[in-house]
Design a protein around this motif. Structure first.
Motif, mmCIF file in Angstrom:
data_model
loop_
_atom_site.group_PDB
_atom_site.id
_atom_site.type_symbol
_atom_site.label_atom_id
_atom_site.label_comp_id
_atom_site.label_asym_id
_atom_site.label_seq_id
_atom_site.Cartn_x
_atom_site.Cartn_y
_atom_site.Cartn_z
ATOM 1 N N UNK A 173 0.931 -1.422 0.078
ATOM 2 C CA UNK A 173 0.016 0.039 0.329
ATOM 3 C C UNK A 173 0.847 0.922 0.498
ATOM 4 N N UNK A 174 1.692 1.240 0.837
ATOM 5 C CA UNK A 174 2.611 2.440 0.489
ATOM 6 C C UNK A 174 3.187 2.701 -0.570
ATOM 7 N N UNK A 175 3.966 1.824 -1.282
ATOM 8 C CA UNK A 175 4.242 1.650 -2.567
ATOM 9 C C UNK A 175 3.363 2.578 -3.662
ATOM 10 N N UNK A 176 1.816 1.970 -3.006
ATOM 11 C CA UNK A 176 0.701 2.272 -4.271
ATOM 12 C C UNK A 176 0.170 3.576 -4.127
ATOM 13 N N UNK A 177 0.721 4.190 -2.996
ATOM 14 C CA UNK A 177 -0.295 5.020 -2.936
ATOM 15 C C UNK A 177 0.214 5.923 -1.091
ATOM 16 N N UNK A 178 2.134 5.867 -1.705
ATOM 17 C CA UNK A 178 2.192 6.772 -0.614
ATOM 18 C C UNK A 178 2.095 7.249 0.580
ATOM 19 N N UNK A 179 3.364 7.435 1.203
ATOM 20 C CA UNK A 179 2.840 7.585 2.902
ATOM 21 C C UNK A 179 3.365 9.140 3.170
ATOM 22 N N UNK A 180 2.999 9.467 3.943
ATOM 23 C CA UNK A 180 3.349 11.643 4.247
ATOM 24 C C UNK A 180 4.104 11.923 2.923
ATOM 25 N N UNK A 181 5.609 11.874 3.769
ATOM 26 C CA UNK A 181 6.320 12.714 2.404
ATOM 27 C C UNK A 181 6.339 12.146 0.945
ATOM 28 N N UNK A 182 6.435 10.745 1.129
ATOM 29 C CA UNK A 182 6.719 9.977 -0.042
ATOM 30 C C UNK A 182 5.320 9.497 -1.049
ATOM 31 N N UNK A 183 5.469 10.120 -2.136
ATOM 32 C CA UNK A 183 4.788 9.907 -3.322
ATOM 33 C C UNK A 183 4.610 8.583 -3.427
ATOM 34 N N UNK A 184 2.994 8.100 -4.126
ATOM 35 C CA UNK A 184 2.337 7.199 -5.316
ATOM 36 C C UNK A 184 3.200 6.893 -6.060
ATOM 37 N N UNK A 185 4.031 5.850 -5.809
ATOM 38 C CA UNK A 185 4.445 5.099 -7.137
ATOM 39 C C UNK A 185 3.251 4.314 -8.135
ATOM 40 N N UNK A 186 2.182 4.193 -8.280
ATOM 41 C CA UNK A 186 1.485 2.966 -8.461
ATOM 42 C C UNK A 186 1.054 3.505 -10.224
ATOM 43 N N UNK A 187 1.378 4.703 -10.651
ATOM 44 C CA UNK A 187 1.236 4.355 -12.239
ATOM 45 C C UNK A 187 2.606 3.991 -12.866
ATOM 46 N N UNK A 188 3.595 4.408 -11.504
ATOM 47 C CA UNK A 188 4.981 3.718 -12.656
ATOM 48 C C UNK A 188 4.712 3.012 -12.659
ATOM 49 N N UNK A 189 4.481 1.434 -11.108
ATOM 50 C CA UNK A 189 5.489 0.652 -11.466
ATOM 51 C C UNK A 189 3.663 -1.063 -10.423
ATOM 52 N N UNK A 190 3.909 -1.555 -11.952
ATOM 53 C CA UNK A 190 2.156 -2.465 -11.837
ATOM 54 C C UNK A 190 2.391 -3.469 -10.587
#
Ligand code: HEC
Length: 205
Positions: A152-169
């Motif tokens: 979920x952290x990779x998919x939606x990011x967390x606090x100051x970290x952005x989401x990577x759902x667009x780049x990583x399947x």
């Protein structure tokens, strides 16, 4: 003839119209589904099994965006990192093979290492430019995350970290989660736990 009419009359009299009030359950020759263990009012409907299109939703399936949303709801562990009751999945819902770990390492090095460092220490190159510094992956708080939470952290990011759902399947996100686990194990490992032949290699580094 009279007999038949009398019999018919008696039959309908018994089966149909009783003509008086009663506290007892009615005579019910064909019970249909009257006595099934039905769902109570206000109760959540039973979840349908995975890979099934709910009745009446077929037309939604022709619309790509809707279809995506429905599929994600259907296979929650894989797409959302949650099991059917909405809790984080404990372990990755894919087979963990050497190839998956390798893929995770490759994707991690591309997408995460600039901030988190190749070793997961949080000392990536970006830190030299004053970005928020993440904790090392072997911090107890991060070790205790369930695999679904890491996904979920990779998919939606967390606090100051952005989401990577667009780049990583999704399959690659799970591969990265397995690789984070490998980084945690290898960094928390004591030298005496390292197999003998690797110990020699480590010493020569
Ligand atoms: C642009 C820099 C950057 C990139 C790229 C990045 N992260 Fe992060 N990440 C951060 C920061 C900053 C934090 C700390 C967030 C905070 O606490 O505000 C963090 C936190 C985390 C955490 C811990 C969350 C917690 O509760 O402390 C995990 C796990 C994580 N990142 C995984 C990843 C993975 C996996 C990737 C690659 C897909 C990735 N990050 C890519 C910056 C980044």
């Amino acid at each position: 003839m009279k007999r038949i009419i009398t019999l018919l009359f008696l039959f309908f009299f018994i089966v149909g119209c009783r003509g008086w009030r009663s506290e007892k359950p009615p005579v019910h020759l064909n019970p249909n589904l009257d006595f099934q263990a039905s769902i109570k009012a206000q109760e959540d409907p039973l979840l349908s099994p995975d890979h099934i299109i709910p009745w009446g939703m077929e037309s939604d399936f022709s619309d790509l965006e809707n279809r995506d949303a429905i599929i994600k709801q259907k296979n929650k562990p894989f797409y959302l990192g949650k099991n059917r009751s909405g809790e984080w999945v404990e372990t990755v819902p894919v087979d963990v093979t050497h190839a998956v770990l390798k893929r995770g390492q490759e994707r991690y090095d591309i997408y995460c290492s600039m901030c988190h460092g190749k070793d997961g220490s949080g000392n990536g190159i970006v830190m030299e430019y004053g970005w928020f510094k993440p904790k090392p992956y072997w911090d107890d708080a991060i070790v205790s995350y369930k695999d679904g939470e890491l996904f979920d952290i990779i998919s939606n990011g967390i606090r100051t970290m952005p989401s990577y759902s667009q780049q990583i399947k999704e399959s690659d996100r799970w591969a990265i989660v397995t690789y984070i686990r490998a980084l945690q194990v290898s960094n928390k490992m004591k030298i005496q736990d390292v197999p003998a032949d690797y110990k020699e290699k480590l010493k020569s580094l």
